[in-house]
Design a protein around this motif. Structure first.
Motif, PDB file in Angstrom:
ATOM      1  N   ALA A 162      75.036 -15.878  27.337  1.00 39.31           N
ATOM      2  CA  ALA A 162      76.343 -16.529  27.448  1.00 39.31           C
ATOM      3  C   ALA A 162      76.700 -16.654  28.921  1.00 39.31           C
ATOM      4  CB  ALA A 162      77.413 -15.732  26.697  1.00 39.31           C
ATOM      5  N   TYR A 163      77.092 -17.860  29.332  1.00 37.13           N
ATOM      6  CA  TYR A 163      77.289 -18.166  30.742  1.00 37.13           C
ATOM      7  C   TYR A 163      78.692 -18.722  30.986  1.00 37.13           C
ATOM      8  CZ  TYR A 163      72.170 -18.024  30.678  1.00 37.13           C
ATOM      9  OH  TYR A 163      70.869 -17.648  30.514  1.00 37.13           O
ATOM     10  N   ALA A 164      79.195 -18.473  32.194  1.00 39.53           N
ATOM     11  CA  ALA A 164      80.501 -19.006  32.578  1.00 39.53           C
ATOM     12  C   ALA A 164      80.487 -19.367  34.052  1.00 39.53           C
ATOM     13  CB  ALA A 164      81.614 -17.999  32.311  1.00 39.53           C
ATOM     14  N   MET A 165      81.197 -20.446  34.402  1.00 38.49           N
ATOM     15  CA  MET A 165      81.374 -20.862  35.789  1.00 38.49           C
ATOM     16  C   MET A 165      82.850 -20.750  36.126  1.00 38.49           C
ATOM     17  SD  MET A 165      80.521 -22.211  38.719  1.00 38.49           S
ATOM     18  CE  MET A 165      81.416 -23.021  40.053  1.00 38.49           C
ATOM     19  N   MET A 203      83.639 -23.832  32.953  1.00 36.09           N
ATOM     20  CA  MET A 203      82.725 -24.110  31.853  1.00 36.09           C
ATOM     21  C   MET A 203      82.253 -22.826  31.216  1.00 36.09           C
ATOM     22  SD  MET A 203      81.423 -26.321  29.964  1.00 36.09           S
ATOM     23  CE  MET A 203      80.241 -26.287  28.661  1.00 36.09           C
ATOM     24  N   LEU A 204      82.034 -22.891  29.922  1.00 36.10           N
ATOM     25  CA  LEU A 204      81.471 -21.810  29.130  1.00 36.10           C
ATOM     26  C   LEU A 204      80.258 -22.381  28.394  1.00 36.10           C
ATOM     27  CD1 LEU A 204      82.581 -18.861  28.537  1.00 36.10           C
ATOM     28  CD2 LEU A 204      83.280 -19.772  26.329  1.00 36.10           C
ATOM     29  N   TYR A 205      79.155 -21.629  28.387  1.00 32.31           N
ATOM     30  CA  TYR A 205      77.951 -22.118  27.716  1.00 32.31           C
ATOM     31  C   TYR A 205      77.218 -20.954  27.071  1.00 32.31           C
ATOM     32  CZ  TYR A 205      73.323 -24.073  26.925  1.00 32.31           C
ATOM     33  OH  TYR A 205      72.152 -24.475  26.333  1.00 32.31           O
ATOM     34  N   VAL A 206      76.799 -21.141  25.823  1.00 33.66           N
ATOM     35  CA  VAL A 206      76.034 -20.139  25.090  1.00 33.66           C
ATOM     36  C   VAL A 206      74.737 -20.782  24.615  1.00 33.66           C
ATOM     37  CG1 VAL A 206      76.007 -18.573  23.112  1.00 33.66           C
ATOM     38  CG2 VAL A 206      78.150 -18.963  24.355  1.00 33.66           C
ATOM     39  N   ASP A 207      73.637 -20.057  24.770  1.00 34.64           N
ATOM     40  CA  ASP A 207      72.358 -20.570  24.286  1.00 34.64           C
ATOM     41  C   ASP A 207      72.475 -20.980  22.816  1.00 34.64           C
ATOM     42  OD1 ASP A 207      71.006 -20.247  26.638  1.00 34.64           O
ATOM     43  OD2 ASP A 207      70.112 -18.326  26.120  1.00 34.64           O
ATOM     44  N   PRO A 208      71.892 -22.105  22.437  1.00 36.59           N
ATOM     45  CA  PRO A 208      72.051 -22.610  21.063  1.00 36.59           C
ATOM     46  C   PRO A 208      71.727 -21.589  19.974  1.00 36.59           C
ATOM     47  CG  PRO A 208      71.029 -24.275  22.441  1.00 36.59           C
ATOM     48  CD  PRO A 208      71.123 -23.042  23.281  1.00 36.59           C
ATOM     49  N   LEU A 209      70.668 -20.808  20.139  1.00 37.45           N
ATOM     50  CA  LEU A 209      70.265 -19.873  19.100  1.00 37.45           C
ATOM     51  C   LEU A 209      71.198 -18.664  18.986  1.00 37.45           C
ATOM     52  CD1 LEU A 209      66.373 -19.858  19.565  1.00 37.45           C
ATOM     53  CD2 LEU A 209      67.737 -21.105  17.870  1.00 37.45           C
ATOM     54  N   ALA A 210      72.081 -18.490  19.997  1.00 35.21           N
ATOM     55  CA  ALA A 210      72.987 -17.336  19.982  1.00 35.21           C
ATOM     56  C   ALA A 210      74.414 -17.713  19.602  1.00 35.21           C
ATOM     57  CB  ALA A 210      72.981 -16.670  21.361  1.00 35.21           C
ATOM     58  N   LYS A 225      83.396 -15.563  22.608  1.00 37.50           N
ATOM     59  CA  LYS A 225      84.688 -14.866  22.576  1.00 37.50           C
ATOM     60  C   LYS A 225      84.665 -13.625  23.454  1.00 37.50           C
ATOM     61  CE  LYS A 225      88.195 -13.048  19.424  1.00 37.50           C
ATOM     62  NZ  LYS A 225      88.599 -12.900  18.014  1.00 37.50           N
ATOM     63  N   LYS A 226      83.585 -12.862  23.400  1.00 38.89           N
ATOM     64  CA  LYS A 226      83.484 -11.680  24.239  1.00 38.89           C
ATOM     65  C   LYS A 226      83.490 -12.045  25.712  1.00 38.89           C
ATOM     66  CE  LYS A 226      80.748  -7.499  25.000  1.00 38.89           C
ATOM     67  NZ  LYS A 226      79.549  -6.715  24.580  1.00 38.89           N
ATOM     68  N   LEU A 227      82.783 -13.109  26.072  1.00 36.18           N
ATOM     69  CA  LEU A 227      82.736 -13.547  27.462  1.00 36.18           C
ATOM     70  C   LEU A 227      84.113 -14.015  27.923  1.00 36.18           C
ATOM     71  CD1 LEU A 227      81.258 -14.168  30.053  1.00 36.18           C
ATOM     72  CD2 LEU A 227      80.404 -16.283  29.021  1.00 36.18           C
ATOM     73  N   TYR A 231      89.421 -20.369  22.268  1.00 31.83           N
ATOM     74  CA  TYR A 231      90.212 -19.899  23.398  1.00 31.83           C
ATOM     75  C   TYR A 231      91.471 -19.167  22.937  1.00 31.83           C
ATOM     76  CZ  TYR A 231      87.318 -22.374  26.800  1.00 31.83           C
ATOM     77  OH  TYR A 231      86.272 -22.767  27.596  1.00 31.83           O
ATOM     78  N   LEU A 232      92.138 -19.706  21.941  1.00 28.52           N
ATOM     79  CA  LEU A 232      93.367 -19.093  21.460  1.00 28.52           C
ATOM     80  C   LEU A 232      93.100 -17.703  20.877  1.00 28.52           C
ATOM     81  CD1 LEU A 232      95.015 -22.214  19.779  1.00 28.52           C
ATOM     82  CD2 LEU A 232      95.667 -21.152  21.951  1.00 28.52           C
ATOM     83  N   SER A 233      91.999 -17.548  20.175  1.00 26.74           N
ATOM     84  CA  SER A 233      91.664 -16.249  19.585  1.00 26.74           C
ATOM     85  C   SER A 233      91.183 -15.248  20.623  1.00 26.74           C
ATOM     86  CB  SER A 233      90.595 -16.421  18.503  1.00 26.74           C
ATOM     87  OG  SER A 233      89.361 -16.839  19.071  1.00 26.74           O
ATOM     88  N   SER A 234      90.920 -15.727  21.861  1.00 24.52           N
ATOM     89  CA  SER A 234      90.450 -14.851  22.936  1.00 24.52           C
ATOM     90  C   SER A 234      91.563 -14.489  23.907  1.00 24.52           C
ATOM     91  CB  SER A 234      89.290 -15.526  23.688  1.00 24.52           C
ATOM     92  OG  SER A 234      88.238 -15.868  22.811  1.00 24.52           O
ATOM     93  N   GLY A 235      92.813 -14.778  23.526  1.00 25.78           N
ATOM     94  CA  GLY A 235      93.942 -14.383  24.358  1.00 25.78           C
ATOM     95  C   GLY A 235      94.415 -15.413  25.354  1.00 25.78           C
ATOM     96  N   TYR A 236      93.978 -16.655  25.203  1.00 24.43           N
ATOM     97  CA  TYR A 236      94.420 -17.734  26.077  1.00 24.43           C
ATOM     98  C   TYR A 236      95.530 -18.511  25.371  1.00 24.43           C
ATOM     99  CZ  TYR A 236      90.174 -16.893  28.826  1.00 24.43           C
ATOM    100  OH  TYR A 236      89.190 -16.340  29.601  1.00 24.43           O
ATOM    101  N   ARG A 237      96.312 -19.238  26.145  1.00 25.33           N
ATOM    102  CA  ARG A 237      97.335 -20.089  25.561  1.00 25.33           C
ATOM    103  C   ARG A 237      97.121 -21.521  26.038  1.00 25.33           C
ATOM    104  NH1 ARG A 237     102.428 -17.451  28.928  1.00 25.33           N
ATOM    105  NH2 ARG A 237     101.752 -18.130  31.009  1.00 25.33           N
ATOM    106  N   GLN A 238      97.406 -22.453  25.164  1.00 28.31           N
ATOM    107  CA  GLN A 238      97.105 -23.854  25.459  1.00 28.31           C
ATOM    108  C   GLN A 238      98.187 -24.475  26.326  1.00 28.31           C
ATOM    109  OE1 GLN A 238      95.594 -26.071  22.150  1.00 28.31           O
ATOM    110  NE2 GLN A 238      96.187 -28.039  23.007  1.00 28.31           N
ATOM    111  N   ASP A 239      97.741 -25.245  27.308  1.00 31.99           N
ATOM    112  CA  ASP A 239      98.650 -25.981  28.178  1.00 31.99           C
ATOM    113  C   ASP A 239      99.240 -27.154  27.404  1.00 31.99           C
ATOM    114  OD1 ASP A 239      99.456 -28.021  30.300  1.00 31.99           O
ATOM    115  OD2 ASP A 239      98.788 -26.383  31.584  1.00 31.99           O
TER     116      ASP A 239
END
Length: 272
Positions: free
Chosen positions: A198-201, A212-219, A226-228, A253-261
């Motif tokens: 799982a990757y983030a920039m 950006m958030l990116y997770v390998d397809p198989l994972a 969500k953990k990232l 994003y909402l389930s990970s503690g973020y709020r929408q603009d």
């Protein structure tokens, strides 16, 4: 006034001058917008601005409108488009857009992209009249109060280019221009990996912004995204995103503690 409005390549102005022109032309816009020269150069160079294809329209020598064009391969994008209040409502928007579309066709571009803020009815109407079609809705997020970050060693910093190259090999991705890997690795920022899947920039200037958030397809579908997102929210207080997240990802994003603009955008495309 048409005969007195002159079209010029933006290459005749410096980044600092174009930043001033852009801010000046956005006066009275739906969402207030200003930008300085350093931010202008960093942001639009990452988006692959073409100064020769971008335009400044002047009247009696004074800039009255500006369009920034970014290009990759046979695709181009309207990265910014602003007209001074005194020229609005007189048909100049259609005139200027037609010039940009004609230029794209002459270059051999096949796709012309843009984003427009939802609620900018005049802008949406103009683009639809010019043949642009809505593709998806883009949203943004910021972070609510988060607990103090505890270093666990789970997040490993990597070269942003490593993340970008990994994303470029994933043919299933259909990302907005601002979230594309070709944009990400050019920005001043840091990239992180979680569990090697799982990757983030995170852009670091002027504030921490999750690009950006990116997770390998198989994972995917195993809770890694969500953990990232949770770890990033804890590590970077005040972390927010660009309004470039496909709307279908909002529940994550909402389930990970973020709020929408409240500000959202339509991504639109004209096939040339």
């Amino acid at each position: 006034m048409n005969s007195k409005v002159i079209s010029n390549a933006a290459a005749h102005w410096s980044s600092h001058q174009l930043a001033e022109i852009l801010s000046h032309c956005f006066e009275g816009y739906l969402v207030p917008f200003t930008i300085d020269g350093e931010t202008f150069a960093s942001r639009f160079s990452a988006e692959d601005i073409s100064f020769n294809d971008s335009k400044v329209w002047t009247h009696n020598g004074e800039p009255k409108a500006l369009a920034l064009i970014t290009r990759r391969g046979q695709s181009c994008r309207l990265a910014a488009f602003a007209i001074r209040p005194e020229l609005r409502g007189q048909g100049f928007g259609k005139l200027f857009m037609q010039e940009l579309i004609d230029g794209a066709r002459e270059r051999g571009d096949r796709n012309f992209w843009l984003e427009v803020i939802v609620g900018n009815e005049s802008g949406v109407s103009l683009y639809e009249r010019m043949g642009f079609v809505r593709q998806q809705t883009l949203v943004g997020f910021d972070t609510t109060q988060s607990p103090q970050f505890t270093e666990t060693g789970e997040l490993q910093e990597i070269d942003p280019l490593v993340m970008a190259k990994k994303m470029m090999t994933d043919d299933s991705l259909n990302l907005p221009w601002l979230s594309a890997p070709e944009t990400l690795y050019k920005l001043p920022g840091k990239a992180y990996v979680l569990n090697d899947i799982a990757y983030a920039m995170v852009a670091t200037t002027p504030q921490h912004r999750l690009r950006m958030l990116y997770v390998d397809p198989l994972a995917r579908g195993k809770g890694q995204a969500k953990k990232l997102l949770t770890l990033l929210r804890e590590r970077f207080p005040g972390l927010y995103t660009a309004t470039a997240i496909p709307e279908q990802l909002a529940p994550l994003y909402l389930s990970s503690g973020y709020r929408q603009d409240p500000i959202t955008q339509y991504e639109m495309l004209l096939k040339l």
